[in-house]
Design an enzyme around this catalytic site. Structure first.
Site, PDB file in Angstrom:
ATOM      1  N   ILE A 143       0.863  -1.173   0.000  1.00  0.00           N
ATOM      2  CA  ILE A 143       0.000   0.000   0.000  1.00  0.00           C
ATOM      3  C   ILE A 143       0.902   1.226   0.000  1.00  0.00           C
ATOM      4  O   ILE A 143       1.833   1.327   0.798  1.00  0.00           O
ATOM      5  CB  ILE A 143      -0.897   0.040   1.249  1.00  0.00           C
ATOM      6  CG1 ILE A 143      -1.549  -1.312   1.513  1.00  0.00           C
ATOM      7  CG2 ILE A 143      -1.943   1.143   1.115  1.00  0.00           C
ATOM      8  CD1 ILE A 143      -2.444  -1.810   0.421  1.00  0.00           C
ATOM      9  N   CYS A 144       0.664   2.150  -0.921  1.00  0.00           N
ATOM     10  CA  CYS A 144       1.367   3.428  -0.930  1.00  0.00           C
ATOM     11  C   CYS A 144       2.891   3.213  -0.983  1.00  0.00           C
ATOM     12  O   CYS A 144       3.386   2.419  -1.781  1.00  0.00           O
ATOM     13  CB  CYS A 144       0.934   4.232   0.297  1.00  0.00           C
ATOM     14  SG  CYS A 144       1.371   5.972   0.281  1.00  0.00           S
ATOM     15  N   SER A 145       3.638   3.863  -0.105  1.00  0.00           N
ATOM     16  CA  SER A 145       5.097   3.774  -0.146  1.00  0.00           C
ATOM     17  C   SER A 145       5.630   2.451   0.368  1.00  0.00           C
ATOM     18  O   SER A 145       6.844   2.229   0.365  1.00  0.00           O
ATOM     19  CB  SER A 145       5.728   4.926   0.650  1.00  0.00           C
ATOM     20  OG  SER A 145       5.265   4.924   1.990  1.00  0.00           O
ATOM     21  N   GLY A 146       4.754   1.553   0.777  1.00  0.00           N
ATOM     22  CA  GLY A 146       5.188   0.195   1.108  1.00  0.00           C
ATOM     23  C   GLY A 146       5.866  -0.480  -0.066  1.00  0.00           C
ATOM     24  O   GLY A 146       6.627  -1.445   0.117  1.00  0.00           O
ATOM     25  N   THR A 163       3.322   3.467  -6.829  1.00  0.00           N
ATOM     26  CA  THR A 163       3.383   3.898  -5.438  1.00  0.00           C
ATOM     27  C   THR A 163       2.772   5.289  -5.364  1.00  0.00           C
ATOM     28  O   THR A 163       2.266   5.799  -6.372  1.00  0.00           O
ATOM     29  CB  THR A 163       4.839   3.878  -4.907  1.00  0.00           C
ATOM     30  OG1 THR A 163       4.821   4.146  -3.491  1.00  0.00           O
ATOM     31  CG2 THR A 163       5.709   4.910  -5.607  1.00  0.00           C
TER      32      THR A 163
END
Length: 366
Positions: A143-146, A163
Site C-alpha cells: 500500500i502506498c510507499s510500502g 506507489t
C-alpha cells in the site's frame, strides 16, 4: 484443499443427486478462510492499514448478510506484539510479531506505507522474511510507499509497480522495475497488465481500490460491488492518481539554460507557443532548444507547454470561478474540446468531472 472438496462433491452428487443440497452446504462450511495480514511499523500511515482491512471486514459482513460464513480472517503484524504508533499519533495494536509468523499460514500479506518506510527498507531481517514470504503466500502486495520495502527486498524486479505519486522517483531508482506512476494498483488476477502474485498500489486510499479488486477476484463482482456500495466507494475509481498530483517538477537550479524561458511561459499561455516562438524567446535555434528540453526536462517543448497549460487549467477549475470554455481560452487550448482531450490523455477524466470532484463549492467561494 478447495479443489479436493469440490472433486468429492461432484462424484457423490452423481451417485446420489438427492444429497446435492446438503453437500453444497457442507462445502460452504468447509470453505477455507483466507488469512489477510497487514504489516505495520512505527510511523505507519494509519489509513494504509485500516482502509484495506475494512474492505475485507465488510466483505465478511456482506457474506453474513447472505447467510454465508466469513471469508477472511484479519491479522495486524508489527515488529513486536502490542501498540504500533502511527504517523497520526495514535496507536494500532499488533496481534503478532512478523518474525514469529510462518508466512505459509497466510493467504495474502500487505505491506503498509508511511513515514517509517525508510527504516523498514533497511531492516535486513525484515527483507529476508519478505523474500521467504513471497515463496509461500498466495498474494503479496503493498500500500502506498510500502512498495519501496518490496523494492528493497528485490521483489519487484521484472514487474509493473506503482506507489504514491510523491515516491515515484524513489521507486524509479531501483533497476528492472517498470514503474507506472498513474496506476491505482497493479493487481491483475489474469496476470495481464499486472500481476496476481506480487503487486503494488498507489497513494493511501488506493489501497482501498486494491482491496476491492482482491475481494472481487476472491468472491466475485456482486460481493465486491456490495462492499463498495456499503462503504460509499467506486468499485473502480475513474482516472488514475495523476489527477491528484502535480504533473511538473521543474527546478530552476537544474535547468539553467531554460530557467528564463520556463518563467516566461506561464504568463503567455494564450500566446503562440510554437517551437519557433519559444526558440526566438530563448535566443536559441529550434534544434538547440529541443535538445535542451530533452536533456534537462526529458520532454519536448510542445509537451512541456501542454503540461503547463494543463496545470493552469486545473488551477482555474479548482478555483471554480470560470466556465470550461473560458478556462480553455485563457490557458491556450482555444476550444473546450481540445481541453477535454488533454484532460483525458493525462488524467483520464473530463474537465467537468475534475471540477465536480475537486473544485470549491459555492459556499467555499464565498
Amino acid at each position: 484443499m478447495r479443489g479436493q472438496i469440490c472433486g468429492v462433491i461432484v462424484i457423490v452428487a452423481i451417485l446420489d443427486p438427492l444429497h446435492t443440497d446438503a453437500i453444497a452446504r457442507a462445502e460452504t462450511v468447509m470453505d477455507p478462510i483466507r488469512t489477510i495480514a497487514c504489516l505495520a511499523f512505527p510511523d505507519v500511515m494509519s489509513l494504509d492499514v485500516t482502509g484495506p482491512l475494512q474492505v475485507f471486514a465488510s466483505a465478511n459482513v456482506e457474506r453474513q448478510r447472505q447467510g454465508l460464513p466469513a471469508s477472511y480472517a484479519l491479522q495486524l503484524l508489527g515488529p513486536d506484539v502490542g501498540p504500533v504508533k502511527t504517523s497520526a499519533g495514535f496507536s494500532l495494536v499488533a496481534e503478532r510479531a512478523w518474525r514469529e509468523v510462518d508466512p505459509g499460514d497466510l493467504d495474502t500479506l500487505l505491506i503498509a506505507g508511511g513515514q517509517g518506510v525508510d527504516v523498514q527498507r533497511r531492516d535486513q531481517a525484515l527483507l529476508d522474511w519478505l523474500r521467504l514470504a513471497e515463496t509461500k503466500v498466495r498474494r503479496l502486495g503493498s500500500i502506498c510507499s510500502g512498495a519501496l520495502v518490496l523494492a528493497a527486498a528485490g521483489l519487484l524486479q521484472g514487474r509493473l509497480a506503482t506507489t504514491h505519486w510523491a515516491d515515484v522517483d524513489a521507486l524509479c531508482q531501483h533497476a528492472d522495475i517498470e514503474v507506472q506512476g498513474d496506476r491505482l494498483h497493479t493487481f491483475a488476477p489474469d496476470g495481464c497488465d499486472g500481476d496476481a502474485h506480487v503487486f503494488t498500489s498507489a497513494g493511501v486510499t488506493a489501497g482501498i481500490d486494491l482491496a476491492l479488486a482482491l475481494v472481487e477476484a476472491d468472491l466475485g463482482r456482486p460481493t465486491a460491488l456490495a462492499v463498495a456500495r456499503r462503504l460509499v466507494l467506486y468499485l473502480r475509481r475513474p482516472g488514475g492518481q495523476a489527477q491528484f498530483s502535480p504533473l511538473l517538477h521543474t527546478d530552476p537550479v537544474r535547468t539553467p539554460r531554460l530557467a528564463a524561458l520556463l518563467d516566461w511561459i506561464p504568463a503567455h499561455l494564450g500566446d503562440d507557443l510554437s517551437l519557433d516562438r519559444l526558440a526566438a524567446q530563448a535566443h536559441m535555434s529550434p534544434r538547440s532548444l529541443s535538445r535542451a528540453f530533452a536533456d534537462e526536462l526529458g520532454l519536448t517543448p510542445g509537451k512541456y507547454v501542454e503540461r503547463v497549460r494543463l496545470e493552469a487549467a486545473r488551477g482555474l477549475l479548482l478555483d471554480a470561478q470560470a466556465s470550461i470554455a473560458t478556462v480553455a481560452r485563457l490557458t491556450g487550448f482555444g476550444h473546450p474540446e481540445n481541453l477535454r482531450r488533454t484532460f483525458h490523455k493525462h488524467l483520464s477524466v473530463s474537465p467537468q468531472e475534475y471540477a465536480e470532484r475537486f473544485g470549491r463549492s459555492p459556499r467555499e467561494r464565498g
